[in-house]
Design an enzyme around this catalytic site. Structure first.
Site, PDB file in Angstrom:
ATOM      1  N   THR A  52       0.876  -1.164   0.000  1.00 44.93           N
ATOM      2  CA  THR A  52       0.000   0.000   0.000  1.00 44.93           C
ATOM      3  C   THR A  52       0.914   1.214   0.000  1.00 44.93           C
ATOM      4  OG1 THR A  52       0.001   0.109   2.395  1.00 44.93           O
ATOM      5  CG2 THR A  52      -1.783  -1.150   1.398  1.00 44.93           C
ATOM      6  N   THR A  53       0.577   2.353  -0.410  1.00 39.88           N
ATOM      7  CA  THR A  53      -0.653   2.948  -0.892  1.00 39.88           C
ATOM      8  C   THR A  53      -0.368   3.534  -2.273  1.00 39.88           C
ATOM      9  OG1 THR A  53      -1.368   3.460   1.354  1.00 39.88           O
ATOM     10  CG2 THR A  53      -2.312   4.812  -0.384  1.00 39.88           C
TER      11      THR A  53
END
Length: 279
Positions: A52-53
């Site tokens: 992520t992100t």
């Protein structure tokens, strides 16, 4: 699938038979076990690194796609410098969130899918067509997603027909949505999206758009432990890519470092990060 036939140097008949312009269809017909979604998983819970992100933002003339560098496994940092943003072809890119190993494999298959289509048809897919192909690939991974091995990418590119940058987001079932202005996916997406909501405007320059996405990743890392912010000590910075009518371009490490230092220095000077100071 073996490329030659028992050492004779001849390709198997499957390679010489006219067929679909989709490499996934070809692979599914002749070696279905090689598709990620058809592999048998061990029983029980599977622990794997997650990435992520990913964030994206459009500007007049193109789109910016960026990602942080952290991969986690449970409450542990599995990798600090993972790469999550890749070129799909000359005018598009994909950023990965979710199970890292499967996501990277899906990106490679997606790249091959677009290249195969271009070689067979003699032309490139439209940006809309590329987004649809990626949707099909995500849907084929639904079985693994239900076992916790989900892949949720963010796709962005320059639409040569419409002469603008476009962003597409997905859910684990392959559902596709076009995002307007900006988008984020991954565990830190709610914080990144909130940051971009405050800072985005339609007339951003390319430099302002790249600053915006790095700022969004910084804000996400501030509240989400799975998102890695700029690591000035280890010299690990977000991967930032720009796609315009000139094609895909990844910012150099020096350019990413400069963006990261600009954002962190301004945040130290003005903790609330007012719009005027950042853009």
């Amino acid at each position: 699938m073996e490329a030659n036939n028992r050492g004779t140097g001849r390709l198997p008949a499957a390679f010489l038979t006219p067929g679909s312009s989709s490499f996934m269809d070809f692979l599914g017909a002749h070696s279905p076990e090689m598709l990620p979604g058809n592999r048998k998983l061990p029983e029980g819970v599977v622990e794997a690194p997650h990435g992520t992100t990913i964030v994206a933002a459009t500007f007049p003339g193109g789109v910016v796609l960026a990602g942080d560098r952290r991969a986690t496994m449970g409450n542990m940092i599995a990798q600090r410098d993972i790469e999550k943003v890749f070129p799909a072809d000359e005018y598009s890119a994909v950023g990965i969130a979710g199970t890292a190993g499967l996501a990277v494999e899906m990106v490679k298959l997606f790249q091959l899918e677009l290249e195969h289509f271009e070689k067979v048809e003699g032309t490139t897919l439209s940006l809309e067509g590329k987004a649809n192909r990626l949707s099909t690939m995500i849907r084929s991974n639904l079985g693994m997603a239900m076992q916790g091995l989900a892949v949720v990418p963010l796709f962005a590119g320059y639409d040569e027909a419409k002469e603008k940058g476009r962003i597409f987001s997905y859910d684990v079932t392959g559902g596709r949505s076009e995002e307007h202005g900006y988008a984020a996916t991954g565990s830190g997406s709610i914080f990144a999206r909130g940051s971009m909501k405050k800072l985005f405007r339609p007339d951003l320059t390319e430099e302002q758009a790249t600053t915006l996405v790095v700022q969004a990743l910084y804000d996400a890392a501030d509240d989400d432990s799975a998102t890695g912010g700029p690591d000035l000590y280890r010299h690990i910075y977000p991967i930032v890519t720009v796609i315009t009518d000139e094609g895909f371009r990844r910012l150099t490490d020096e350019e990413s470092q400069e963006l990261a230092r600009t954002v962190t220095n301004r945040r130290l000077e003005q903790p609330d990060g007012p719009r005027a100071a950042l853009l």
